[in-house]
Write a protein that holds these residues in place. Sequence first.
Motif, short mmCIF file in Angstrom:
data_model
loop_
_atom_site.label_atom_id
_atom_site.label_comp_id
_atom_site.label_asym_id
_atom_site.label_seq_id
_atom_site.Cartn_x
_atom_site.Cartn_y
_atom_site.Cartn_z
N GLY A 266 73.94 -36.79 4.58
CA GLY A 266 73.76 -35.66 3.69
C GLY A 266 72.53 -34.85 4.03
N SER A 267 72.10 -34.92 5.27
CA SER A 267 70.90 -34.17 5.64
C SER A 267 70.90 -33.96 7.16
CB SER A 267 69.66 -34.96 5.23
OG SER A 267 68.53 -34.49 5.91
N GLU A 268 70.21 -32.90 7.60
CA GLU A 268 70.15 -32.61 9.05
C GLU A 268 69.10 -33.51 9.69
OE1 GLU A 268 71.70 -30.04 11.12
OE2 GLU A 268 73.17 -30.17 9.49
N VAL A 269 69.48 -34.70 10.08
CA VAL A 269 68.52 -35.62 10.69
C VAL A 269 68.65 -35.59 12.21
CG1 VAL A 269 67.74 -38.00 10.84
CG2 VAL A 269 68.55 -37.08 8.66
N SER A 270 69.88 -35.61 12.69
CA SER A 270 70.11 -35.60 14.14
C SER A 270 70.51 -34.19 14.56
CB SER A 270 71.22 -36.59 14.47
OG SER A 270 71.38 -36.66 15.87
N ALA A 271 69.91 -33.73 15.66
CA ALA A 271 70.13 -32.34 16.06
C ALA A 271 71.55 -32.15 16.56
CB ALA A 271 69.14 -31.97 17.17
N THR A 272 72.17 -31.05 16.18
CA THR A 272 73.53 -30.76 16.62
C THR A 272 73.55 -29.39 17.28
OG1 THR A 272 74.06 -29.69 14.54
CG2 THR A 272 74.53 -32.04 14.70
N SER A 273 74.60 -29.19 18.06
CA SER A 273 74.76 -27.88 18.68
C SER A 273 76.23 -27.69 19.02
CB SER A 273 73.92 -27.78 19.95
OG SER A 273 74.33 -26.65 20.69
N GLY B 173 61.99 -54.06 19.63
CA GLY B 173 62.56 -54.25 20.98
C GLY B 173 64.02 -53.85 21.08
N TRP B 174 64.55 -53.21 20.04
CA TRP B 174 65.97 -52.86 20.08
C TRP B 174 66.21 -51.85 21.21
CZ3 TRP B 174 69.78 -49.09 18.78
CH2 TRP B 174 71.05 -49.64 18.55
N LEU B 175 67.28 -52.08 21.97
CA LEU B 175 67.66 -51.29 23.17
C LEU B 175 66.76 -51.58 24.36
CD1 LEU B 175 68.71 -47.63 22.22
CD2 LEU B 175 70.14 -49.66 22.52
N GLY B 176 65.66 -52.34 24.09
CA GLY B 176 64.75 -52.63 25.21
C GLY B 176 64.08 -51.39 25.75
N LEU B 177 64.00 -50.34 24.93
CA LEU B 177 63.39 -49.10 25.40
C LEU B 177 62.14 -48.79 24.58
CD1 LEU B 177 66.48 -46.73 25.69
CD2 LEU B 177 65.31 -47.94 27.53
N GLU B 178 61.33 -47.94 25.14
CA GLU B 178 60.18 -47.43 24.41
C GLU B 178 60.72 -46.60 23.23
OE1 GLU B 178 56.66 -44.46 25.62
OE2 GLU B 178 57.66 -45.54 27.26
N ARG B 179 60.05 -46.64 22.11
CA ARG B 179 60.58 -45.84 21.01
C ARG B 179 59.58 -44.77 20.59
NH1 ARG B 179 61.56 -49.70 16.04
NH2 ARG B 179 62.34 -51.07 17.67
N SER B 180 60.10 -43.68 20.07
CA SER B 180 59.20 -42.67 19.53
C SER B 180 59.70 -42.32 18.13
CB SER B 180 59.18 -41.43 20.42
OG SER B 180 60.48 -40.93 20.57
N ILE B 181 58.77 -42.18 17.23
CA ILE B 181 59.12 -41.89 15.84
C ILE B 181 59.23 -40.38 15.67
CG2 ILE B 181 58.45 -42.20 13.42
CD1 ILE B 181 58.86 -44.86 14.76
N ALA B 182 60.35 -39.94 15.14
CA ALA B 182 60.50 -38.51 14.86
C ALA B 182 60.09 -38.27 13.41
CB ALA B 182 61.94 -38.08 15.09
N GLY B 183 58.93 -37.67 13.24
CA GLY B 183 58.45 -37.39 11.89
C GLY B 183 59.24 -36.27 11.26
N PRO B 184 58.93 -35.97 10.01
CA PRO B 184 59.68 -34.92 9.30
C PRO B 184 59.62 -33.57 10.03
CG PRO B 184 58.22 -36.11 7.81
CD PRO B 184 57.91 -36.62 9.18
N GLU B 185 58.47 -33.33 10.72
CA GLU B 185 58.36 -32.03 11.39
C GLU B 185 59.24 -31.96 12.63
OE1 GLU B 185 56.10 -34.28 11.10
OE2 GLU B 185 55.44 -34.85 13.11
N ASP B 186 59.68 -33.13 13.13
CA ASP B 186 60.52 -33.13 14.32
C ASP B 186 62.00 -33.09 13.98
OD1 ASP B 186 58.22 -33.39 15.80
OD2 ASP B 186 58.28 -35.57 15.73
N ARG B 187 62.33 -33.00 12.73
CA ARG B 187 63.75 -32.99 12.36
C ARG B 187 64.34 -31.61 12.58
NH1 ARG B 187 63.50 -37.03 8.37
NH2 ARG B 187 62.49 -38.75 9.44
#
Lengths: 570, 576
Positions: B78-85, B107-121
């Motif tokens: 119910g919110s624009e969290v993941s970018a679409t096009s 360690g999920w996915l075994g990848l480095e993770r980055s947090i997408a804050g509210p400004e990155d939504r």
Amino acid sequence: MTEDLRRLAREIAEETGGELPSLLADDAPVLDATVLEEERAGMYLVGLIGGKDVGKSALVNALVGYEITERTSYGPGTEIAIAYAHRSQAEAVRSLLEREAPGRHRVVQHENDALARQVLVDLPDIDSHWSGHVELTRRMLKHMLYPIWVQSVEKYADQRPQQLLELVAAGNAPENFIFCLNKVDQVHAREGEAAARELAEDYARRLAALLKLPERPRVWMVSALHPERYDLPALRRMLAEQKSESLVAEARRQAVARQGFSLARWIETQGLEQRLRTTERLLKAVEEEVAARLVAPLLERTVPQLERDPAYRMAMADELMAQRVQRWPIVNIVHAVLGPALSVLRRRLPLAQQQGLQGAEALAEAHVGTAGAATAAKVAATFAFLRQSWPQVGGLYARRRLWEPMNAEQAEADLRQRLAGAIEAQRETAGQLMKGGVFSAVGRLLLTVGALLWFPLVQPVLSARVDGVADMVRLAVSLLGVEMLLKHVTFLGMYYVFLWAALKWRTQRRVDKLVERWGRSGQMDARLSLEAQVVAWGSDLLAPARAGRDRLAELVQRVEEHTQLRGKSA
Amino acid sequence: MGGMMADGMDRLAERIVAIDAEVSRLRSGAMALVVERWRGDAKATLFHLGRRGERRAMVVVLGGTGTGKSTLVNRLLGSEVSATSFRRTFTSGAVAVAGDDSGVPAGWLGLERSIAGPEDRPARGEAGRLVVAIHESPVTKRVTLVDTPDLDGDQPVHHAEADRAFRWGEALVFVVTPEKYQMTELLPYYRLARRYALPAVFVMNKCEEASVLEDYRKQLGERDWPEAGLYAIPRDDAAYEPPAGTDLGALRDRVEALSREVAEAPVEARQNALRGRAGDVLGRLRDQVIAPLRDRRRQVDRILESLGSLTTPLPGVDVSPVTQQLQRRLREQSVLYLVGPQRILDRVRQVPGLLSRLPRTAWDFLATGRAPAAAPPSAPPGTTPPDFASELTDQFRILQSRIDDLLLGEGEDGLAGADAAAVAGLKIAPETAARIAEEEIEQLRRWLEERWNKTPRDTALLEKVLKRLPGGKNVGRWSEAAPYLLAIILATHGAVFGHLDLLILGSYSLTTWLAERLSNEVAARTRQANQRIAERFSELAEAQVERVWSWLEGQAPTAAELSRLERMAEDAGDGT
């Protein structure tokens, strides 16, 4: 011309050991040579190619104006090739379809004479799990001069259709393609017209990148649901007019040119000229190294040493002497007696020279294979050096690895044989030159048998006859005396030995002169010249590198000829 | 959850950890990438083995490009969290949407993770990292939703990212459209999801008619999903209304319930699925890692064998031409030589030459009034010292060429995929071989120079002893007369050579000859130099072979290691 180019591409692939261009694969979905060479202005095929449910059949119906093929939105969809052809072409189309898609086709006839030669074909999809579909489409693509490449706004970025398009476009001109983006109405409705246009741009950009086109191709934005909107009316108008024969011929020419272009581009990526340049530099290096390390020392040291070797001349003179002395009566007996005595003397010679007397092969070996200067070791060292500084040498000399001791020894054996062959040839030639001696048979007889008669018998008898009868009697008595006998035998012995020595001296002189002539002149028969043999041996060592260079040069030249031809025709 | 079951799974996990550790130690050479990929898979399996029905399951959304995965995620939240096009192949990496920090296991996915804050939504996925967006909603309270890149677009790297997310997912949402539900790319994932007993939800996005949905249901039925939970989301402009229980609301409920489904799965089924997963990973280890490595090992062994039988070439260097001159010079001063039989023999050998020159000498003597000076002994031919450095270099290059043939030979001969550049890097510069000769010859020369003006050892010793005697200094000069004097003395003493005389003369000759031989330091030094060059050269050759050897060993693990690994894999497989 394309046939030549195909053959050339195959040869290049063989030479470089790389893979054939996709265009030449057996089941490549590219325009068939038979289709391209059809000079007669027969029919031409326009076909719709696209993914599952992108709306090919709907588009066909929209183009034709009525339902010739069933529209489906789920399930297997169109499973056969449906051709929309003029009555006059129906039979030809049917036989073609029967050949390529036995039992999986349908021909819809029409009476529109204006489209007598154009055949519109609806085809199954190219990306679903129905594997028979893509197979049928790939077979039909071999005949499709004008493919209409249909994708929807959802599928235009899919990988599988793009892979197929790349293969198809290698064999057909981009100008002959019609790229359609179907269902634009969906984007238009949701995101607006600008978004639809941007999407078409995105599709064109991807197409240009995929097909390596200088500019983006035209993408027809259509929506089968709205036949009157977007580019569909224009597309319909374009397809409603059949292409003139000259246009079709032109399209065929372009397709042929494109195939040539694809092959030419593939050939360009093979870096043949670079290879040739490298091989040429390599050849030069090999030539220099072989000349400096192998041939030059042989010419400067080994060959003169061999020619100076007493064994070399002695053996030749011995042979000639044996030949010559046969024609001299009595002297040959002297030769038979003194010959062994000479060989006793020769035991005093250094061992190498004694061996050299045994035959041409042994003589060559004594000089070529002597320790410290062993040619095999030098060959191995030279080619090991080349192998290390030019990795390509490994490939060129793969069949004859001269850096390996066994092959190097073989090279040395070859040199030995060449030199021995030349020495043998020299001996033979010398023998032939020797045949016509200064003395005729009569002269020889006089000098030998004549002397035998003259000195002990004729001359004393004659001189006694001059003096008178009493002297004759005295002579007869004294002739049988021991003193007289000893005197004559001693003298004749000395006489014949002198004759033998003179003969030997003359032979030796002759040999010396011949050897000097052979050593000096460059214009001599190569068979006889030791130096020429050494040079020939050196160039034989270069043969693999030369052959590699020649092969490449030939390929490059042919490629150049083709490029020029293409330049002219363009 | 029974303790026994947990035990069984723990044991399995322990074994896989042990195998992974073993694999990490393998020397895989050119196959490092394959091994790395397998280790990623193993980590995913371990993740699943370690899960104990946590509160929130990782729900992965999979589908083709343009099927609306990101849009669906947003609609569920119910919110624009993941970018679409509307452009295709837009998302390029996984985006995990969790209710809070603990929603995405470490360690999920075994990848480095980055947090997408509210400004990155709205957050856009990036290849090679996991983007985590914290978003509270009823859905994220129950599950963590993971948006993935496409599986079928023209960017192959996207496929790999999506595949990774699938391997780590605990529940799946497959998204298709009427255009794409028949595509082939999803088929293996249907099968694997079934095999791993992953709860899966199927969504037909952009649906326009009921028959498509039914066809999809039929297709799923044919592919091991007879009672698939199938939901439909109509296209914006379609008049189609999905039947009750298959719309977005129902889908949201079902997705929220996925955690419970995961947690409450029957123990037996869950265990079987985990065993299947572990079995697959072990099978892949056998097929994709062990078997190719074993092939490689075989190649390496064959090459090692040839390498072992490669005979070290002999340097073939003899430095005696360098020492010859000094040898002659010192000999002429050596008392032992002068008084020994060798000198007499040398003199005798000169007689024929003297005789042959006699007429000439006599003539010259008559003409000029003095005897011509003895011609200086000309150097025998071929005594210009050979270029030892380049000889050694050549020999060394021959060795290297033969190694090249072994490693880079075509077809069956060489090591498959051996990199010419890597092989070139293994080579010891051939100039090193040249340096051996240069150094040794240099040392020898220095020694020669030092010795040049010295008296030979034996002479020096004798002179030291005789220095005290009157006229002792001249002993060197007159020493050559010694054998003749001795012979004369013996002859005059016995008038005829008797047995005793012969014995004395013989033993005298033998003694001086042997003593001269033994005290000949030049010959000894020459021998020593030759030996040292040979030794150092074969050391260098061995070092070169050793270097290639250890590189080759690094190209594949040993057969024993592979067998142990295979045994471990089998044991672990039996355990399942």
